[in-house]
Structure formats: C-alpha cells, structure tokens
Design a protein around this motif. Structure first.
Motif, PDB file in Angstrom:
ATOM      1  N   ALA A  14       0.823  -1.210   0.000  1.00  0.00           N
ATOM      2  CA  ALA A  14       0.000   0.000   0.000  1.00  0.00           C
ATOM      3  C   ALA A  14       0.854   1.256   0.000  1.00  0.00           C
ATOM      4  O   ALA A  14       0.606   2.181  -0.773  1.00  0.00           O
ATOM      5  CB  ALA A  14      -0.940  -0.001   1.204  1.00  0.00           C
ATOM      6  N   THR A  15       1.870   1.285   0.862  1.00  0.00           N
ATOM      7  CA  THR A  15       2.643   2.531   1.008  1.00  0.00           C
ATOM      8  C   THR A  15       4.122   2.372   0.697  1.00  0.00           C
ATOM      9  O   THR A  15       4.877   3.337   0.826  1.00  0.00           O
ATOM     10  CB  THR A  15       2.481   3.091   2.435  1.00  0.00           C
ATOM     11  N   GLY A  16       4.549   1.183   0.284  1.00  0.00           N
ATOM     12  CA  GLY A  16       5.905   1.029  -0.204  1.00  0.00           C
ATOM     13  C   GLY A  16       6.812   0.108   0.580  1.00  0.00           C
ATOM     14  O   GLY A  16       7.868  -0.299   0.073  1.00  0.00           O
ATOM     15  N   THR A  17       6.453  -0.253   1.798  1.00  0.00           N
ATOM     16  CA  THR A  17       7.341  -1.088   2.609  1.00  0.00           C
ATOM     17  C   THR A  17       7.521  -2.471   2.001  1.00  0.00           C
ATOM     18  O   THR A  17       8.650  -2.939   1.799  1.00  0.00           O
ATOM     19  CB  THR A  17       6.801  -1.217   4.041  1.00  0.00           C
ATOM     20  N   VAL A  18       6.433  -3.147   1.678  1.00  0.00           N
ATOM     21  CA  VAL A  18       6.528  -4.491   1.098  1.00  0.00           C
ATOM     22  C   VAL A  18       7.148  -4.424  -0.301  1.00  0.00           C
ATOM     23  O   VAL A  18       7.890  -5.320  -0.711  1.00  0.00           O
ATOM     24  CB  VAL A  18       5.147  -5.175   1.080  1.00  0.00           C
ATOM     25  N   HIS A  19       6.883  -3.354  -1.016  1.00  0.00           N
ATOM     26  CA  HIS A  19       7.500  -3.182  -2.339  1.00  0.00           C
ATOM     27  C   HIS A  19       9.017  -3.113  -2.227  1.00  0.00           C
ATOM     28  O   HIS A  19       9.742  -3.674  -3.053  1.00  0.00           O
ATOM     29  CB  HIS A  19       6.971  -1.912  -2.998  1.00  0.00           C
ATOM     30  N   ARG A  20       9.508  -2.445  -1.202  1.00  0.00           N
ATOM     31  CA  ARG A  20      10.956  -2.352  -1.006  1.00  0.00           C
ATOM     32  C   ARG A  20      11.549  -3.729  -0.735  1.00  0.00           C
ATOM     33  O   ARG A  20      12.627  -4.062  -1.234  1.00  0.00           O
ATOM     34  CB  ARG A  20      11.259  -1.402   0.154  1.00  0.00           C
ATOM     35  N   LEU A  21      10.861  -4.530   0.050  1.00  0.00           N
ATOM     36  CA  LEU A  21      11.304  -5.899   0.278  1.00  0.00           C
ATOM     37  C   LEU A  21      11.268  -6.704  -1.021  1.00  0.00           C
ATOM     38  O   LEU A  21      12.177  -7.491  -1.305  1.00  0.00           O
ATOM     39  CB  LEU A  21      10.425  -6.568   1.328  1.00  0.00           C
ATOM     40  N   ALA A  22      10.217  -6.513  -1.810  1.00  0.00           N
ATOM     41  CA  ALA A  22      10.094  -7.225  -3.084  1.00  0.00           C
ATOM     42  C   ALA A  22      11.266  -6.920  -3.997  1.00  0.00           C
ATOM     43  O   ALA A  22      11.825  -7.814  -4.648  1.00  0.00           O
ATOM     44  CB  ALA A  22       8.775  -6.867  -3.762  1.00  0.00           C
ATOM     45  N   LEU A  38       9.080  -9.039 -11.577  1.00  0.00           N
ATOM     46  CA  LEU A  38       8.464  -8.350 -10.448  1.00  0.00           C
ATOM     47  C   LEU A  38       7.038  -8.006 -10.843  1.00  0.00           C
ATOM     48  O   LEU A  38       6.802  -7.337 -11.860  1.00  0.00           O
ATOM     49  CB  LEU A  38       9.238  -7.079 -10.105  1.00  0.00           C
ATOM     50  N   ARG A  39       6.086  -8.441 -10.029  1.00  0.00           N
ATOM     51  CA  ARG A  39       4.683  -8.217 -10.326  1.00  0.00           C
ATOM     52  C   ARG A  39       3.955  -7.718  -9.069  1.00  0.00           C
ATOM     53  O   ARG A  39       4.322  -8.052  -7.952  1.00  0.00           O
ATOM     54  CB  ARG A  39       4.012  -9.517 -10.804  1.00  0.00           C
ATOM     55  N   ARG A  40       2.921  -6.917  -9.302  1.00  0.00           N
ATOM     56  CA  ARG A  40       2.052  -6.486  -8.209  1.00  0.00           C
ATOM     57  C   ARG A  40       0.667  -7.083  -8.464  1.00  0.00           C
ATOM     58  O   ARG A  40       0.304  -7.350  -9.617  1.00  0.00           O
ATOM     59  CB  ARG A  40       1.957  -4.962  -8.136  1.00  0.00           C
ATOM     60  N   VAL A  41      -0.084  -7.282  -7.405  1.00  0.00           N
ATOM     61  CA  VAL A  41      -1.461  -7.726  -7.594  1.00  0.00           C
ATOM     62  C   VAL A  41      -2.359  -6.498  -7.648  1.00  0.00           C
ATOM     63  O   VAL A  41      -1.993  -5.403  -7.205  1.00  0.00           O
ATOM     64  CB  VAL A  41      -1.917  -8.687  -6.474  1.00  0.00           C
ATOM     65  N   ALA A  42      -3.523  -6.685  -8.209  1.00  0.00           N
ATOM     66  CA  ALA A  42      -4.426  -5.558  -8.448  1.00  0.00           C
ATOM     67  C   ALA A  42      -4.913  -4.945  -7.137  1.00  0.00           C
ATOM     68  O   ALA A  42      -5.154  -5.643  -6.154  1.00  0.00           O
ATOM     69  CB  ALA A  42      -5.614  -6.027  -9.282  1.00  0.00           C
ATOM     70  N   GLU A  43      -5.065  -3.636  -7.166  1.00  0.00           N
ATOM     71  CA  GLU A  43      -5.630  -2.917  -6.021  1.00  0.00           C
ATOM     72  C   GLU A  43      -7.139  -3.101  -5.992  1.00  0.00           C
ATOM     73  O   GLU A  43      -7.801  -3.003  -7.032  1.00  0.00           O
ATOM     74  CB  GLU A  43      -5.281  -1.427  -6.126  1.00  0.00           C
ATOM     75  N   LEU A  44      -7.680  -3.368  -4.813  1.00  0.00           N
ATOM     76  CA  LEU A  44      -9.116  -3.573  -4.658  1.00  0.00           C
ATOM     77  C   LEU A  44      -9.796  -2.438  -3.913  1.00  0.00           C
ATOM     78  O   LEU A  44     -11.014  -2.303  -3.977  1.00  0.00           O
ATOM     79  CB  LEU A  44      -9.382  -4.886  -3.904  1.00  0.00           C
ATOM     80  N   ALA A  45      -9.029  -1.643  -3.182  1.00  0.00           N
ATOM     81  CA  ALA A  45      -9.623  -0.578  -2.371  1.00  0.00           C
ATOM     82  C   ALA A  45     -10.194   0.520  -3.272  1.00  0.00           C
ATOM     83  O   ALA A  45      -9.615   0.857  -4.306  1.00  0.00           O
ATOM     84  CB  ALA A  45      -8.590   0.014  -1.427  1.00  0.00           C
ATOM     85  N   PRO A  46     -11.321   1.126  -2.899  1.00  0.00           N
ATOM     86  CA  PRO A  46     -11.905   2.205  -3.700  1.00  0.00           C
ATOM     87  C   PRO A  46     -11.066   3.478  -3.625  1.00  0.00           C
ATOM     88  O   PRO A  46     -10.312   3.696  -2.666  1.00  0.00           O
ATOM     89  CB  PRO A  46     -13.289   2.409  -3.064  1.00  0.00           C
ATOM     90  N   ASP A  47     -11.195   4.305  -4.639  1.00  0.00           N
ATOM     91  CA  ASP A  47     -10.374   5.511  -4.732  1.00  0.00           C
ATOM     92  C   ASP A  47     -10.535   6.422  -3.520  1.00  0.00           C
ATOM     93  O   ASP A  47      -9.559   7.037  -3.068  1.00  0.00           O
ATOM     94  CB  ASP A  47     -10.714   6.288  -6.010  1.00  0.00           C
ATOM     95  N   HIS A  48     -11.753   6.537  -2.982  1.00  0.00           N
ATOM     96  CA  HIS A  48     -11.934   7.473  -1.883  1.00  0.00           C
ATOM     97  C   HIS A  48     -11.186   7.031  -0.629  1.00  0.00           C
ATOM     98  O   HIS A  48     -10.762   7.869   0.182  1.00  0.00           O
ATOM     99  CB  HIS A  48     -13.430   7.673  -1.587  1.00  0.00           C
ATOM    100  N   GLY A  83       4.769 -11.451  -1.379  1.00  0.00           N
ATOM    101  CA  GLY A  83       4.843 -10.472  -0.314  1.00  0.00           C
ATOM    102  C   GLY A  83       3.503  -9.836  -0.005  1.00  0.00           C
ATOM    103  O   GLY A  83       2.728  -9.515  -0.919  1.00  0.00           O
ATOM    104  N   THR A  84       3.227  -9.652   1.277  1.00  0.00           N
ATOM    105  CA  THR A  84       1.966  -9.065   1.714  1.00  0.00           C
ATOM    106  C   THR A  84       2.169  -8.298   3.010  1.00  0.00           C
ATOM    107  O   THR A  84       2.934  -8.745   3.875  1.00  0.00           O
ATOM    108  CB  THR A  84       0.902 -10.157   1.957  1.00  0.00           C
ATOM    109  N   PRO A  85       1.511  -7.172   3.191  1.00  0.00           N
ATOM    110  CA  PRO A  85       1.461  -6.600   4.528  1.00  0.00           C
ATOM    111  C   PRO A  85       0.628  -7.505   5.435  1.00  0.00           C
ATOM    112  O   PRO A  85      -0.218  -8.259   4.955  1.00  0.00           O
ATOM    113  CB  PRO A  85       0.782  -5.240   4.313  1.00  0.00           C
ATOM    114  N   THR A  86       0.910  -7.441   6.713  1.00  0.00           N
ATOM    115  CA  THR A  86       0.106  -8.184   7.679  1.00  0.00           C
ATOM    116  C   THR A  86      -1.160  -7.400   7.983  1.00  0.00           C
ATOM    117  O   THR A  86      -1.097  -6.247   8.398  1.00  0.00           O
ATOM    118  CB  THR A  86       0.915  -8.417   8.966  1.00  0.00           C
ATOM    119  N   ARG A  87      -2.301  -7.993   7.728  1.00  0.00           N
ATOM    120  CA  ARG A  87      -3.592  -7.368   7.994  1.00  0.00           C
ATOM    121  C   ARG A  87      -4.368  -8.211   8.997  1.00  0.00           C
ATOM    122  O   ARG A  87      -4.811  -9.310   8.668  1.00  0.00           O
ATOM    123  CB  ARG A  87      -4.400  -7.217   6.698  1.00  0.00           C
TER     124      ARG A  87
END
Length: 210
Positions: A14-22, A38-48, A83-87
């Motif tokens: 979401a904010t770059g931490t896991v991306h840096r590890l990737a 290097l691949r990212r998965v699609a964002e699901l959160a709404p724009d707002h 890679g995933t953030p812990t939720r």
C-alpha cells in the motif's frame, strides 16, 4: 545455475514497505543468475479510501508501471516469492484475491514441486507476522509447492533482521528508529531471493529428469 531459471516476485504494497522488500528479493535472485519478474497484484480498495491517505495514493501512482500479476506468471516461473502486509494477522485481501484465482494451474499441476517463500511487514513487532506467513504457506501446501522458509541458516543475518525463521519480515515501528535494522532486513531479503533462485534451479533440473 541454469541461465533459464525463472523467479516470480509477486506482492501487494500500500505505502511502499513491502515493495521495497520485493525489490530486494528481485535483486538477490537476479544476482544469483535468475531471470526475474516483479509483479504487483491488483488494487481492490476504492479511490476514496486510497485518496484519504496521501502516501497510499503516491505509492500506487509511483508503481503503476509494474505489471499486474497473472496466472501465466505462475506458469512461467520455477519459483515464487510472495509479499503481503500483515492485515489483522493474515494475508491482505488484494493478494488473497489473486491466490483465489489459481484453481486452473493448481488443478493442472503447474504449481507443484516449485519452491515458494513469503515476506511481510507490520507496524508492530507482535502484529501477526508469523501468523500471516503461516496462512500464506497453507496455499503453497495445497498447490503442492515446496515451502522455503528463511530458517536460521545464517544466524547472524537472521538475528539482525529480527529473527523470524518463517520468512523475511519488517517491523515498521522499529524501522523508523533504527536504519541499521532496515538494511539488515533488506540484506536478508536479498539472501533469501538468491537462495530461492538456487533452490528453484535445482528442483527444475529434477523435474526435467522425471
């Protein structure tokens, strides 16, 4: 290592931490001689929701050029790093949604006998990192993949990076006050990326003999 050994590093950040590890995983696997996607998965959160947190929006825009992961990336690769953030002590919904689409390659046996490892980040030290990685590894068990944890193969490196034997993990609250810790975690990620590449190469050779 076989020059055609292929590694897929698939993550959500979401904010770059896991991306840096990737990126550290990519560097480690590439330095070991592998071809890496290097691949990212699609964002699901709404724009707002994203726009309410400027750092989230900024990272999403900055990484828009990274291709979105597909099932063909899984078929292509000899080994995986996810890679995933812990939720709430679990895999984030964005990565979980991608994993839930893998029925076809799983049923075809296209994910079996390949090494897979995980990495994660949370704000607090006891925020559920181990639970997240173990939850992620349940998917690898169903695929028939071979789970490749970090273990304590290089104890000094693992200890400096927080001592997690399940996978590379970063605690953001500690990172904010200890730059040396961040560098140790990134070094652990590069080390694990190289180890993943070497393991994938060895297993690919075994699969080719069957």
């Amino acid at each position: 290592m076989r020059p055609e050994t292929r590694i897929a590093v698939i993550h959500y950040s979401a904010t770059g931490t896991v991306h840096r590890l990737a990126q550290a995983f990519v560097d480690g696997a590439a330095d070991a001689g592998a071809e890496v996607r290097l691949r990212r998965v699609a964002e699901l959160a709404p724009d707002h929701v994203i726009d309410a947190k400027p750092q989230w929006r900024a990272h999403l825009d900055a990484t828009a050029d990274i291709p979105v992961a597909t099932l063909d990336d899984l078929r292509w690769a000899d080994g995986y790093a996810f890679g995933t953030p812990t939720r709430f002590g679990n895999v984030c919904s964005q990565l979980r949604q991608f994993l839930d689409t893998t029925t076809a390659p799983w049923q075809a046996g296209e994910l079996a006998d390949k090494p897979a490892t995980g990495f994660t980040a949370s704000y607090e030290e006891h925020g559920g990192q181990e639970a997240t990685l173990l939850s992620l590894y349940q998917t690898f068990h169903h695929w028939g993949s071979i789970v490749l944890p970090t273990g304590y193969l290089d104890y000094d490196l693992c200890h400096a990076a927080g001592g997690n034997p399940y996978g590379v993990s970063l605690v953001e609250s500690r990172a904010a006050r200890d730059p040396g810790y961040v560098e140790a975690v990134l070094a652990a990620a590069r080390h694990q990326g190289a180890r993943l590449a070497r393991t994938a190469a060895a297993l690919a050779e075994l699969r080719a003999r069957v």
